[in-house]
Design an enzyme around this catalytic site. Structure first.
Site, short mmCIF file in Angstrom:
data_model
loop_
_atom_site.label_atom_id
_atom_site.label_comp_id
_atom_site.label_asym_id
_atom_site.label_seq_id
_atom_site.Cartn_x
_atom_site.Cartn_y
_atom_site.Cartn_z
N ASP A 49 0.69 -1.20 0.00
CA ASP A 49 0.05 -0.08 -0.02
C ASP A 49 0.89 1.09 0.05
OD1 ASP A 49 -3.12 0.44 1.10
OD2 ASP A 49 -1.86 2.17 1.24
N ILE A 50 0.45 2.02 -0.77
CA ILE A 50 1.05 3.42 -0.93
C ILE A 50 1.21 4.17 0.40
CG2 ILE A 50 -0.48 5.08 -1.94
CD1 ILE A 50 1.48 5.56 -4.19
N HIS B 174 -10.22 -4.79 -3.09
CA HIS B 174 -9.02 -5.05 -2.75
C HIS B 174 -9.27 -5.51 -1.15
CE1 HIS B 174 -9.98 -1.01 -2.34
NE2 HIS B 174 -9.42 -0.82 -1.20
N LEU B 175 -8.34 -6.49 -1.04
CA LEU B 175 -8.22 -7.03 0.56
C LEU B 175 -6.85 -6.19 1.31
CD1 LEU B 175 -8.81 -10.75 1.72
CD2 LEU B 175 -6.58 -9.20 2.59
N HIS B 176 -7.10 -5.54 2.34
CA HIS B 176 -5.79 -5.10 3.35
C HIS B 176 -5.25 -6.40 4.04
CE1 HIS B 176 -6.67 -0.73 2.43
NE2 HIS B 176 -8.14 -1.11 2.23
N GLY C 163 -15.99 2.63 3.97
CA GLY C 163 -14.53 3.10 3.78
C GLY C 163 -13.90 2.78 2.39
N GLN C 164 -14.65 2.58 1.39
CA GLN C 164 -13.76 2.01 0.40
C GLN C 164 -13.48 3.28 -0.39
OE1 GLN C 164 -15.86 -0.90 -2.15
NE2 GLN C 164 -14.13 -0.88 -3.70
N ASN D 164 -12.83 -3.07 2.97
CA ASN D 164 -13.78 -2.02 2.90
C ASN D 164 -14.73 -2.03 1.79
OD1 ASN D 164 -12.57 -1.08 5.30
ND2 ASN D 164 -10.71 -0.10 4.06
P1 AMP Z 1 -9.80 1.78 0.73
O1 AMP Z 1 -9.92 2.96 1.26
O2 AMP Z 1 -10.12 0.43 1.34
O3 AMP Z 1 -10.54 1.62 -0.72
O4 AMP Z 1 -8.33 1.41 0.19
C1 AMP Z 1 -7.74 2.03 -0.90
C2 AMP Z 1 -5.92 1.88 -0.62
O5 AMP Z 1 -5.25 1.78 -1.83
C3 AMP Z 1 -5.56 2.95 0.34
O6 AMP Z 1 -4.83 2.05 1.63
C4 AMP Z 1 -4.53 3.61 -0.45
O7 AMP Z 1 -3.31 4.11 0.22
C5 AMP Z 1 -4.24 2.58 -1.31
N1 AMP Z 1 -3.58 3.12 -2.82
C6 AMP Z 1 -4.12 4.18 -3.58
N2 AMP Z 1 -3.31 4.35 -4.72
C7 AMP Z 1 -2.37 3.27 -4.47
C8 AMP Z 1 -1.35 3.09 -5.51
N3 AMP Z 1 -1.20 3.53 -6.48
N4 AMP Z 1 -0.28 2.08 -5.00
C9 AMP Z 1 -0.49 1.30 -3.68
N5 AMP Z 1 -1.65 1.53 -3.13
C10 AMP Z 1 -2.61 2.53 -3.32
#
Ligand code: AMP
Ligand code: ZN
Length: 112
Positions: A30-31, A98-100, A91-92, A85
């Protein structure tokens, strides 16, 4: 989907720090990490959210690979958390499923 950031990552169009991939799943960092280890596990195919999954094999691949990667990185002994999320109140912020996978600190309950 052409304007989806995670589709671009899945296609290799954006350089990403990825830790695992196969024909259907990709795992990358995650960035904006919320824990010492914060990985995202995505299906390569564009699926908007958990609510849009149309095939149970998506879950087998996503959850199966997530746990496999967690164990390979030895996250299972301290423990880890998996979060999906879903939707606005969930919170998406990125509309590609995507799965954190988070680890490396203590996580409280209930989540914020
Ligand atoms: P969510 O809020 O559950 O939709 O999570 C989206 C996640 O994507 C967040 O934790 C962001 O930090 C991550 N994210 C967004 N853009 C990128 C990217 N280019 N590379 C890696 N992670 C990203
Ligand atoms: Zn996408």
């Amino acid at each position: 989907m052409s304007d989806c950031i995670f589709c671009k990552i899945a296609k290799g169009e954006i350089p990403t720090d990825f830790v695992y991939q196969d024909e259907s799943v990709m795992v990358f960092k995650d960035i904006n990490p919320q824990a010492p280890t914060h990985l995202l596990v995505i299906p390569k195919r564009h699926i908007v959210s958990a609510a849009e999954v149309d095939d149970l094999s998506v879950w087998a691949n996503l959850m199966g690979r997530a746990v496999e990667v967690a164990k390979r990185l030895n996250l299972d002994t301290p423990g880890f958390r998996m979060v999906i999320n879903t939707g606005e109140q969930g919170g998406q912020t990125v509309s590609h499923l995507h799965l954190h996978l988070l680890s490396g600190r203590h996580f409280g309950w209930p989540p914020g």
